[in-house]
Design an enzyme around this catalytic site. Structure first.
Site, PDB file in Angstrom:
ATOM      1  N   TYR A  96       5.199   8.280  13.201  1.00 29.06           N
ATOM      2  CA  TYR A  96       4.978   7.066  12.410  1.00 29.06           C
ATOM      3  C   TYR A  96       4.310   5.985  13.272  1.00 29.06           C
ATOM      4  CZ  TYR A  96       6.350   2.872   9.709  1.00 29.06           C
ATOM      5  OH  TYR A  96       6.367   1.684   9.023  1.00 29.06           O
TER       6      TYR A  96
HETATM    7  N1  LIG Z   1       9.763  -2.597   5.110  1.00 23.14           N
HETATM    8  C1  LIG Z   1       9.525  -2.876   6.377  1.00 23.14           C
HETATM    9  O1  LIG Z   1      10.266  -3.602   7.049  1.00 23.14           O
HETATM   10  C2  LIG Z   1       8.293  -2.310   7.048  1.00 23.14           C
HETATM   11  C3  LIG Z   1       8.143  -2.489   8.423  1.00 23.14           C
HETATM   12  C4  LIG Z   1       6.978  -2.063   9.030  1.00 23.14           C
HETATM   13  C5  LIG Z   1       5.996  -1.454   8.266  1.00 23.14           C
HETATM   14  N2  LIG Z   1       6.188  -1.267   6.942  1.00 23.14           N
HETATM   15  C6  LIG Z   1       5.110  -0.633   6.173  1.00 23.14           C
HETATM   16  O2  LIG Z   1       4.935  -1.346   4.960  1.00 23.14           O
HETATM   17  C7  LIG Z   1       4.497  -0.428   3.933  1.00 23.14           C
HETATM   18  C8  LIG Z   1       5.456  -0.488   2.747  1.00 23.14           C
HETATM   19  O3  LIG Z   1       6.750  -0.202   3.191  1.00 23.14           O
HETATM   20  P1  LIG Z   1       8.018  -0.306   2.227  1.00 23.14           P
HETATM   21  O4  LIG Z   1       9.159  -0.648   3.100  1.00 23.14           O
HETATM   22  O5  LIG Z   1       7.691  -1.138   1.064  1.00 23.14           O
HETATM   23  O6  LIG Z   1       8.151   1.250   1.810  1.00 23.14           O
HETATM   24  P2  LIG Z   1       8.684   1.949   0.463  1.00 23.14           P
HETATM   25  O7  LIG Z   1       8.940   3.361   0.836  1.00 23.14           O
HETATM   26  O8  LIG Z   1       9.794   1.146  -0.131  1.00 23.14           O
HETATM   27  O9  LIG Z   1       7.400   1.885  -0.494  1.00 23.14           O
HETATM   28  C9  LIG Z   1       6.285   2.669  -0.185  1.00 23.14           C
HETATM   29  C10 LIG Z   1       5.521   2.994  -1.449  1.00 23.14           C
HETATM   30  O10 LIG Z   1       4.413   3.850  -1.086  1.00 23.14           O
HETATM   31  C11 LIG Z   1       4.361   4.965  -1.970  1.00 23.14           C
HETATM   32  N3  LIG Z   1       3.756   6.121  -1.278  1.00 23.14           N
HETATM   33  C12 LIG Z   1       4.270   6.829  -0.252  1.00 23.14           C
HETATM   34  N4  LIG Z   1       3.438   7.832   0.078  1.00 23.14           N
HETATM   35  C13 LIG Z   1       2.364   7.731  -0.754  1.00 23.14           C
HETATM   36  C14 LIG Z   1       1.175   8.476  -0.910  1.00 23.14           C
HETATM   37  N5  LIG Z   1       0.906   9.536  -0.125  1.00 23.14           N
HETATM   38  N6  LIG Z   1       0.288   8.102  -1.853  1.00 23.14           N
HETATM   39  C15 LIG Z   1       0.546   7.034  -2.658  1.00 23.14           C
HETATM   40  N7  LIG Z   1       1.672   6.299  -2.572  1.00 23.14           N
HETATM   41  C16 LIG Z   1       2.566   6.646  -1.621  1.00 23.14           C
HETATM   42  C17 LIG Z   1       5.806   5.221  -2.359  1.00 23.14           C
HETATM   43  O11 LIG Z   1       5.903   5.969  -3.570  1.00 23.14           O
HETATM   44  C18 LIG Z   1       6.348   3.791  -2.466  1.00 23.14           C
HETATM   45  O12 LIG Z   1       6.131   3.275  -3.769  1.00 23.14           O
HETATM   46  C19 LIG Z   1       4.406   0.939   4.600  1.00 23.14           C
HETATM   47  O13 LIG Z   1       3.105   1.137   5.082  1.00 23.14           O
HETATM   48  C20 LIG Z   1       5.381   0.796   5.766  1.00 23.14           C
HETATM   49  O14 LIG Z   1       5.102   1.714   6.793  1.00 23.14           O
HETATM   50  C21 LIG Z   1       7.317  -1.666   6.306  1.00 23.14           C
END
Ligand SMILES: NC(=O)c1ccc[n+]([C@@H]2O[C@H](COP(=O)([O-])OP(=O)(O)OC[C@H]3O[C@@H](n4cnc5c(N)ncnc54)[C@H](O)[C@@H]3O)[C@@H](O)[C@H]2O)c1
Length: 252
Positions: free
Chosen positions: A155
């Site tokens: 990741y």
């Molecule tokens: N939440 C955090 O604190 C955090 C921290 C660092 C980075 N991020 C990044 O922020 C972004 C969103 O994170 P989140 O916490 O909302 O995650 P989440 O898992 O709650 O939401 C992710 C969404 O992406 C969709 N998804 C996953 N794989 C997919 C694919 N191959 N094609 C289309 N859709 C797809 C899922 O269905 C989901 O709706 C991600 O890139 C994550 O790596 C989040």
């Protein structure tokens, strides 16, 4: 008057979490939003929320890591809205808790395909539209990458690859008036809720490293920064990463 009146946006991963928050805020500001997600039910529910608030959106089911599906999603959005001005690459298959010595090709491939390749497919596919009017791209990295979070190798590497192509595209596409930036968020989402429940001690420790003492809200804390980046306010900022993390990066 919204700040994005007349604009058309694609937000990937917009069925839940941060992507959903971003889609709601861009729509609130007048953008027509293509809500792209691998999960058609959550994509449809984000569109319903946008429409209930008076906005315009279209749900598009797509695995961003499959080139043909990415191309089809971009065509569908362009057809529905006539143009694409804004691209937010949020979708990511989040796989972690694996030591480097135990990592498999499959884990690395799944992470890269949904994160890096998906981001790349959408950047490349949207480029002709973004070039036409000077567009905006926001990609999503992670402190797991900038800091090298133990047990999150695939990741972390994926997220750093996304930040790298963000900088490269900013250099190459500046001449077309395209801004390309990244955010590294910390936000309470369905993904973080699962992680919090399975790793309560690590979660507590992560809070201790946040000067603001809490994970951000997708709609109220993370999306406004993306809105600034895709609005004309940030026309002179490109190739940058903004840590939207309650200050966590400065305490590490
Ligand atoms: N939440 C955090 O604190 C955090 C921290 C660092 C980075 N991020 C990044 O922020 C972004 C969103 O994170 P989140 O916490 O909302 O995650 P989440 O898992 O709650 O939401 C992710 C969404 O992406 C969709 N998804 C996953 N794989 C997919 C694919 N191959 N094609 C289309 N859709 C797809 C899922 O269905 C989901 O709706 C991600 O890139 C994550 O790596 C989040």
């Amino acid at each position: 008057m919204g700040r994005l009146d007349g604009k058309a946006a694609i937000v990937t991963g917009a069925g839940q979490g941060i992507g959903r928050g971003i889609a709601l805020v861009l729509a609130r500001e007048g953008a027509r939003v293509a809500v792209v997600d691998i999960n058609p039910d959550t994509a449809a529910s984000t569109v319903k929320e946008i429409e209930a608030r008076g906005g315009r959106a279209a749900a598009i089911r797509c695995d961003v890591g499959v080139r043909a599906q990415a191309d089809a999603a971009i065509s569908a959005a362009a057809q529905a809205f006539g143009t694409i001005d804004i691209l937010v690459n949020d979708a990511q298959r989040i796989i972690g808790e694996i030591n480097v010595e135990d990592m498999t090709d499959d884990v690395i491939q799944q992470s890269l395909q949904s994160g890096f390749m998906g981001t790349f497919y959408f950047m490349q596919g949207c480029f002709p539209y973004l070039r036409a009017n000077g567009g905006k791209i926001v990609n999503v990295g992670s402190a797991a990458g900038t800091e090298g979070m133990a047990r999150w190798g695939a990741y972390a590497a994926t997220k750093e690859a996304i930040r790298a192509i963000t900088r490269v595209a900013a250099k190459e596409w500046g001449k077309y008036g395209i801004n390309v930036n990244a955010i590294c968020p910390a936000s309470m989402t369905p993904a973080i809720e699962i992680w919090m429940k399975t790793n309560p001690d690590v979660f507590k420790a992560s809070l201790a490293h946040m000067p603001l003492g809490r994970y951000g809200d997708p709609e109220n804390d993370i999306a406004p920064v993306v809105l600034a980046l895709v609005s004309s306010d940030f026309n002179y900022v490109t190739g940058q990463t903004i840590m939207v993390d309650g200050g966590a990066a400065i305490l590490r």
